[in-house]
Write a protein that holds these residues in place. Sequence first.
Motif, short mmCIF file in Angstrom:
data_model
loop_
_atom_site.label_atom_id
_atom_site.label_comp_id
_atom_site.label_asym_id
_atom_site.label_seq_id
_atom_site.Cartn_x
_atom_site.Cartn_y
_atom_site.Cartn_z
N THR A 40 48.80 70.05 22.41
CA THR A 40 48.45 71.22 21.44
C THR A 40 47.02 71.09 21.20
O THR A 40 46.32 70.16 21.11
CB THR A 40 49.50 71.13 20.34
N ALA A 41 46.65 72.27 20.55
CA ALA A 41 45.28 72.73 20.18
C ALA A 41 44.73 71.45 19.39
O ALA A 41 45.24 70.90 18.50
CB ALA A 41 45.19 73.99 19.38
N GLY A 42 43.57 70.94 19.87
CA GLY A 42 43.06 69.75 19.17
C GLY A 42 43.20 68.42 19.59
O GLY A 42 42.44 67.50 19.26
N GLU A 43 44.22 68.42 20.40
CA GLU A 43 44.61 67.24 20.98
C GLU A 43 43.62 66.61 22.24
O GLU A 43 43.31 67.51 22.86
CB GLU A 43 45.94 66.96 21.45
N THR A 44 43.45 65.31 22.47
CA THR A 44 42.60 65.01 23.56
C THR A 44 43.47 63.96 24.33
O THR A 44 44.13 63.09 23.47
CB THR A 44 41.27 64.42 23.14
N ALA A 45 43.13 63.58 25.72
CA ALA A 45 43.67 62.36 26.29
C ALA A 45 42.62 62.08 27.49
O ALA A 45 42.15 62.73 28.16
CB ALA A 45 44.84 62.88 27.15
N GLY A 46 42.12 60.71 27.19
CA GLY A 46 41.14 60.25 28.05
C GLY A 46 41.72 59.07 29.24
O GLY A 46 42.91 58.42 29.10
N PHE A 47 41.12 59.16 30.47
CA PHE A 47 41.66 58.42 31.57
C PHE A 47 40.49 57.89 31.82
O PHE A 47 39.22 58.46 32.11
CB PHE A 47 42.33 59.34 32.73
N ALA A 48 40.64 56.58 32.47
CA ALA A 48 39.39 55.92 33.12
C ALA A 48 39.95 55.19 34.29
O ALA A 48 40.88 54.32 34.06
CB ALA A 48 38.88 55.10 32.06
N LEU A 49 39.32 55.27 35.39
CA LEU A 49 39.74 54.45 36.81
C LEU A 49 38.58 53.44 37.10
O LEU A 49 37.36 54.06 37.37
CB LEU A 49 39.82 55.45 37.93
N GLN A 50 38.86 52.10 36.83
CA GLN A 50 37.99 51.11 37.17
C GLN A 50 38.15 50.26 38.22
O GLN A 50 39.35 50.47 38.83
CB GLN A 50 37.94 50.11 35.72
N HIS A 51 36.95 49.79 38.86
CA HIS A 51 37.11 49.20 40.32
C HIS A 51 36.58 47.77 40.20
O HIS A 51 35.67 47.47 39.34
CB HIS A 51 36.49 49.93 41.41
N ALA A 52 37.43 46.60 40.86
CA ALA A 52 36.79 45.32 40.96
C ALA A 52 37.32 44.82 42.54
O ALA A 52 38.10 45.54 43.03
CB ALA A 52 37.27 44.48 39.86
N ARG A 53 36.40 43.88 42.84
CA ARG A 53 36.97 43.31 44.24
C ARG A 53 37.96 42.06 43.89
O ARG A 53 37.76 41.58 42.85
CB ARG A 53 35.73 42.91 44.99
N MET A 54 38.74 41.74 44.91
CA MET A 54 39.79 40.42 44.85
C MET A 54 38.78 39.43 44.52
O MET A 54 37.70 39.19 45.30
CB MET A 54 40.17 40.39 45.92
N GLY A 55 39.26 38.72 43.42
CA GLY A 55 38.59 37.26 43.14
C GLY A 55 37.19 37.58 41.81
O GLY A 55 37.06 36.63 41.36
N GLU A 56 37.19 38.98 41.71
CA GLU A 56 36.33 39.35 40.32
C GLU A 56 37.29 39.21 39.16
O GLU A 56 38.61 39.45 39.22
CB GLU A 56 35.50 40.28 40.56
N ALA A 57 36.75 39.40 38.06
CA ALA A 57 37.61 39.22 36.74
C ALA A 57 38.22 40.88 36.72
O ALA A 57 37.51 41.90 37.15
CB ALA A 57 36.83 39.18 35.50
N GLN A 58 39.68 40.83 36.71
CA GLN A 58 40.11 42.15 36.62
C GLN A 58 39.85 42.95 35.29
O GLN A 58 39.92 42.13 34.16
CB GLN A 58 41.84 41.89 36.71
#
Length: 620
Positions: free
Chosen positions: A177-195
Motif C-alpha cells: 500500500t502507498a508508502g510501503e517499500t520492499a528491498g531485494f539484494a542478490l549477492q554472489h560468492a564462489r565456492m570456498g569463499e565466505a557465504q
Amino acid sequence: MSTLPLAEYAMLSDCRSAALVSRGGSVDWLCFPRFDGPSVLARLLDEDAGHFSIRPAGDPGVTRRYLDQTMALETTFGTPTGTAVVVDALAVGRNDRGHDLGAGSPGVLLRMVTCQEGTVELEVEYAPRPEYGLIHPILTLVEGGVTARGGADVLVLSSPVELAVLGATARGRLTMTAGETAGFALQHARMGEAQPRPWRQEEIAGRLEDTVEGWRSWSAMHQSYEGPWRELVHHSGRVLQALTFEPTGAIVAAPTTSLPESVGGERNWDYRYTWVRDASLTMEALWVAACPDEANKFFAFLAGAAASQLRRGTDLQIMFGVGGEHDLTERELPHLRGWRGSRPVRVGNGAWTQRQLDVYGELLGAAQRLVDQLGRLDPATRSFLVAAADTAGQRWTEKDQGIWEIRGQPRHFLYSKLMCWVALDRAIALAGHLGARDRVEGWTATRDQIRSTILENGWSEAAGTYTQAFGGQDLDASNLMLVITGFLPGDDPRMRATVDATADRLTDERGLVYRYRAADGLEGEEGTFLLCTFWLAQAQALAGEVERAKATFERAIGYVNDVGLLAEEVDARGAEMIGNYPQAFSHIGLVNAAWAITEAERRQLEPPSGPWSSSTTSKA
C-alpha cells in the motif's frame, strides 16, 4: 527462446559487471563477478537460462528512466489499483565517489520497490541458472531470503517476503500500500569463499542511496559538455563509463555475447572483452562527454597487458580480457538456443588471433588527444607507445584482416594503412612526451610514404571513390575516417566524392549506413551500423555540410530507446536494433558526431583563421 526486442532492455553497471533489465521488470542477463564471467541469469539467450522478475500482476502500464546523472534504473508500473516504482542498480562500493566509482563494488544486484499510491500486488520470480544456464541450483530458504548452491557459485537473495521454492525456482507475492517499500539484494560468492548473509531492509536502502550518490558524484566531476544534444551526449558518457572495468581501466565493447547481427544467422560474437581499437576510441569520446581523468589507468593497463609483445617483434594483440588475459579461445554453448533462435551462442572470441594493423593508430590517437589527462607518462607506457609507433612504421606495407575482422584472406585494407599513418602522425606530435625526438625524422619519412601510397592506390577511378582495399572497387564506411582523422580536409574533391558515395550507395532506404556490402566469408546479411551512420554525420560536418550532418545524426538517434541506449546495428527491415547491446561503438559515434556538428556550427559563426583539424581542436 528469448524474443523480446533489445530496446526493451536497460543496462545496470557497477563498473565491474553488467545486468540487463526488461521493461517488464525481469533481470534477464547478469554475469558475476565481472563482465566476461559466466552468467547467473541469461534468459536473454534462452528462456530456461535464468531470470529474476518483480512486476505487478496483470498487464500494467510501464514508464521508465535512469535516475538523474546515474545508471540506476527507475521503472514505474501503473495498475488499476495503484502505482509501484522499482529502482534497480548494481551496487558500487560504499562511499565510492568520483574517480573511485566502482573501486569497491561488492557484486550485488539491488532492487527496491515502493508503492507510491493505492494498492499494488506484485509477483516475484527468481530462477538462478549459473554457468550460462547449465546449473539448476539447489535453493534453500533461510532467514531473510534464499540461498542457491550449484557448481562453483553461491548466490544469496535477500527478500522481505517469504518465497516458495519449487525445484530450482522461488516465487512469492506481496501486496503493498502507498508508502510501503520492499528491498531485494542478490549477492554472489564462489565456492570456498565466505557465504554472504542476507541484508536487512535498511542495508539495502542505504546501499542503493549510496550507489545513486556515487554515480552522481562521477557525473558532476566529469561531465561538462554543453553543446547540442547535451543530455544524449552526457548519458552516452555514462554508458561508456559503465562499460569500464574499474580494477584495470579496461573497457568492454559491449556487456553481452551472441546477440546476432542478423536474426537466426551465424554472426554471433562475444563482445565482453576490451579491443584496443574500441577502448582507445572510447577514451577519445570520453574526452568530449566526460573528461576522462582516469586515462592513465587505461594506458597503463594496455602497456601491462601487451608488455612483452612488441618487444618480441610480434603484432600487438587486438583484444584482451578485462584483467589483461591474452587467451580468449572461442567455444560454443550448444545448450543455449540464442536470442530469437540465433545459434550458435559463443563465449570467447576467435578474433584475438587476428592481425589488425589499425590498432596502433587508434592507440596513439587516443594518447595524443588525452595527453593533458595523462600527465607525465611512466617509463613503461612511454616505451609501449614508442614501440607501437615503430611497429606501425615497420608493418604498414603488410596485409591484415582490417577493422571489421573479416574472416577471409588478409588484404591491403585502406583503413589499416590510414591508421598506420595516424600512429606515426600522432607519435611525431607526442615525441617530446615520449622521449623520442630522435625518432621524428624516421617517423616523418615513413608517414609521408604511407600518405603517398594511400593517395595513389586507395582511390578507384572506376568507383569514383576511395575503396575498401587497394585495387578493389568496394565501398567501406571506414574510409570516412580519412577526413575524421585529418588525413584529408573536408573540402578535398576526392574526399567529398567519398562522403557522397557513402551517403548515396552504402545506405539503406532510410539513409542508415552499412559497413560494407562486399562478400566477407560469412553466411547471412547484416544490418546497418549505427557507428557508420554517425561517422557519415561527422564527415558531413567536417565537410561543412551542417544541415546534412544534422539530418544524418537525427536518423541515427531515432533508434535510441526510451532509456538512451543503442545496440550495434539496425536490422535489414529497419524495424529494430540488433547486435550486442548496448554497444560502445554506437555511443562513441553519437558523442563524436554531436561534437563535430557543434564545432562545424561554431566555425560557420566564427570562421577560423586556418585549416581546422579534428585531431587538434580543443573542447569548448
